[in-house]
Design an enzyme around this catalytic site. Structure first.
Site, PDB file in Angstrom:
ATOM      1  N   GLU A   1      -0.646  -5.440  -5.262  1.00 57.22           N
ATOM      2  CA  GLU A   1      -1.074  -5.086  -4.257  1.00 57.22           C
ATOM      3  C   GLU A   1      -0.968  -2.978  -4.525  1.00 57.22           C
ATOM      4  O   GLU A   1      -1.065  -1.914  -4.377  1.00 57.22           O
ATOM      5  CB  GLU A   1      -0.139  -5.163  -2.836  1.00 57.22           C
ATOM      6  CG  GLU A   1      -0.618  -6.986  -1.972  1.00 57.22           C
ATOM      7  CD  GLU A   1       0.352  -7.474  -2.982  1.00 57.22           C
ATOM      8  OE1 GLU A   1       0.626  -7.193  -4.149  1.00 57.22           O
ATOM      9  OE2 GLU A   1       0.637  -8.368  -2.356  1.00 57.22           O
TER      10      GLU A   1
ATOM     11  N   CYS B   1       4.656  -9.196   0.470  1.00 61.19           N
ATOM     12  CA  CYS B   1       6.005  -9.022   0.097  1.00 61.19           C
ATOM     13  C   CYS B   1       6.198  -8.250   1.154  1.00 61.19           C
ATOM     14  O   CYS B   1       5.492  -7.274   1.740  1.00 61.19           O
ATOM     15  CB  CYS B   1       6.825  -9.037  -0.790  1.00 61.19           C
ATOM     16  SG  CYS B   1       6.701  -7.457  -1.951  1.00 61.19           S
TER      17      CYS B   1
HETATM   18 ZN   LIG Z   1       5.083  -7.345  -3.202  1.00 62.81          ZN
END
Ligand SMILES: [Zn+2]
Length: 142
Positions: A47, A76
């Protein structure tokens, strides 16, 4: 999500997670695969790499307003925070991550009402295909 899966399946040494940023018109701006090992960088999640590359392509400072981020695994805390800061309009993710997920599993960073930007979220898209890429990777290493 198909494009994010393709990024995840690209050759690499690290856990196969792929991410793609699409512009407001739906055209892909940048794709990336998790590359912590190759880059020796703990922040080199798919990401983060895709957001950085997309911002460089858009050339409008750092904002990715109207853009969509598709990623094969629930982000996350770091990535959830980064996509909120980038003003991503829509987040689409595949498999849920009960151990570290920050989009509903352990935390819900992207829908925290204390933040001034909250993207639209679609989780579990092509979930089984996204999970299968990870399961295959870990099965080989056990
Ligand atoms: Zn991450």
């Amino acid at each position: 999500m198909e494009a994010a899966l393709e990024a995840a399946r690209a050759p690499g040494a690290d856990v196969p997670i792929g991410a793609v940023v699409f512009g407001p018109d739906g055209a892909p701006l940048a794709a990336a695969r998790n590359a912590r090992v190759e880059l020796g960088d703990p922040t080199a999640h798919a990401e983060i790499l895709a957001l950085r590359a997309a911002a460089a392509v858009v050339g409008d400072g750092w904002r990715l307003e109207g853009c969509t981020l598709a990623v094969t695994l629930e982000p996350c805390t770091m990535c959830a925070g980064a996509l909120v800061l980038a003003r991503i309009a829509r987040l689409v993710f595949g498999a849920w991550e009960p151990k570290t997920g920050a989009v509903g599993s352990l935390w819900d960073v992207v829908r925290d009402r204390r933040l001034n930007h909250r993207p639209e979220v679609h989780g579990g898209v092509l979930e089984s295909q996204c999970a299968a890429v990870l399961e295959t990777y870990f099965a080989i290493r056990r």
